[in-house]
Write an enzyme that holds these catalytic residues in place. Sequence first.
Site, mmCIF file in Angstrom:
data_model
loop_
_atom_site.group_PDB
_atom_site.id
_atom_site.type_symbol
_atom_site.label_atom_id
_atom_site.label_comp_id
_atom_site.label_asym_id
_atom_site.label_seq_id
_atom_site.Cartn_x
_atom_site.Cartn_y
_atom_site.Cartn_z
ATOM 1 N N LYS A 1 24.653 39.064 33.475
ATOM 2 C CA LYS A 1 25.217 37.874 32.814
ATOM 3 C C LYS A 1 24.095 37.081 32.156
ATOM 4 C CE LYS A 1 28.350 33.958 33.774
ATOM 5 N NZ LYS A 1 29.061 33.202 34.833
ATOM 6 N N SER B 1 33.853 32.224 33.680
ATOM 7 C CA SER B 1 32.972 32.332 32.534
ATOM 8 C C SER B 1 32.343 33.722 32.383
ATOM 9 C CB SER B 1 31.831 31.306 32.652
ATOM 10 O OG SER B 1 31.042 31.562 33.805
ATOM 11 N N SER C 1 33.881 31.953 38.513
ATOM 12 C CA SER C 1 33.489 32.760 37.352
ATOM 13 C C SER C 1 33.115 34.205 37.651
ATOM 14 C CB SER C 1 32.329 32.094 36.620
ATOM 15 O OG SER C 1 32.815 30.995 35.912
HETATM 16 N N1 GLN Z 1 36.208 28.020 35.184
HETATM 17 C C1 GLN Z 1 35.386 27.166 35.994
HETATM 18 C C2 GLN Z 1 34.758 26.120 35.129
HETATM 19 O O1 GLN Z 1 35.032 26.109 33.983
HETATM 20 C C3 GLN Z 1 34.403 27.984 36.738
HETATM 21 C C4 GLN Z 1 33.091 28.131 36.083
HETATM 22 C C5 GLN Z 1 32.115 28.944 36.871
HETATM 23 O O2 GLN Z 1 32.390 29.416 37.969
HETATM 24 N N2 GLN Z 1 30.934 29.060 36.315
HETATM 25 O O3 GLN Z 1 34.011 25.314 35.563
#
Ligand code: GLN
Length: 497
Positions: free
Chosen positions: A78, A153, A177
């Site tokens: 990532k 994400s 994410s």
């Molecule tokens: N979807 C969540 C957010 O927008 C999780 C993000 C993450 O785990 N990096 O914050």
Amino acid sequence: MSLTTLTAAALAEKLASGEVSSVEATQAHLDRIAAVDGDVHAFLHVNESALSAAAEVDAQRAAGAPLGPLAGVPIAIKDVLCTIGMPSTAGSKILEGWIPPYDATPVALLRSAGVIPLGKTNMDEFAMGSSTEHSAYGPTRNPWDLGRIPGGSGGGSAAAVAAFEAPLALGSDTGGSIRQPAAVTGSVGVKPTYGGVSRYGAIALASSLDQVGPVTRSVLDAALLHDVIGKHDPRDSTSLKHEWPSFAAAAREGARAESLKGLRVGVVKELDSPGFQAGVSQRFHEALELLTAAGAEIVEVSAPHFEYAVAAYYVILPAEASSNLAKFDSVRFGMRAAVSGTVEDVMAATREAGFGPEVKRRIILGTYALSAGYYDAYYGSAQKVRTLIQRDFASAFEQADVLVSPAAPTTAFTFGEKIDDPLAMYLNDVTTIPANLAGVPGMGLPIGLAPEDGLPVGFQIMAPAREDARLYALGATLERLLEEKWGHPLLSEAPEL
Ligand code: GLN
């Protein structure tokens, strides 16, 4: 069988026996990326040094050097993780072209274990989002249906694994994410116990929530990867000093387990919502039946404060993010807008041009929540809710050894469906956020396809802090029970692209 459809564990065996070389395995994955990534867009950058790194591992093997279990296996990383020699943008324009002078600790551990970085994967900007639509470089598409989101994400990492572009990937999970993208792409994703994997070199979103972890196509592969990256790191002050058991051993035992007798599986009432997609709830309850038939005791537990988790998270996360992102000031990293004026003028123009709308929204929210006069009302209250959620977990874990829920409320949605409605987007993580707020480990794994749309459904397992091995043991048993039921793993061959 082609080299790209093997699990990492199966590929590692072929590498160890000399049946295939790492160069061949790496080349096969680079070819696959060349063939399908124009459609999928899982990668932001492909590593030009992948083949030379593979050749080095082959040479070490030929020389009889002692090698780790994943040596020679390729991995996708990532883009939130810093990598020497490869750009690290966190999905943002503000870091376009930035090549870090150091490796994030998980990346360094992988390189020294002989794992081959294939490249960097797409993500929502600074890991803010649930769909990758917030990436400054365009979205990733779900290999199951290119008109749908791959989750976020870490949608790039999950799509890379689900499209057989990589057998392994690294993600980061601040509110879901890793687990939510895994759920909507039919892959396995693990958020380790907070402090279980070093955050050094992971571009911070919310430091008290962020955790790096594996994304794979099997529970054993996730365990093998976790064994490599789960090490104490003196460069991360929150890194745990803990003697972790072998997660691969836990997964192998789980896969062999004859019975789940004596295991108390807690279904969190608040996360088994009638509002979830019907096919998601259906597959979740079918998975529970499999566990019951194998001897597990299903107990209903209540976590009354989980209903406030998303609200508390969206105060705590922006507060921490607004502070973490203050370092992107046009002086130290990445982009600088070509304007003249004072340092403030240049900084303002750079941040205006370099950050996307979701990042700006969260910086403003966080700055507001932390400002004098509002701090106690918002940030202070959210921290109190966080404590109540931690207590809910503590009492639930008195009644159950693991807790389970669907990993996401719906299957993959279509592009554009939620992008203009931040609240709808935020609610995707209703099942995953509690684990981050409490620091406990969670796994998402596929349990089938929803009858109404034929898309993957994910199951979440959570365990008490430092008991990550329970995820691998139960995850591997459930995976085997499902394979027996279907006659094959869910992700045994690439979806048609
Ligand atoms: N979807 C969540 C957010 O927008 C999780 C993000 C993450 O785990 N990096 O914050």
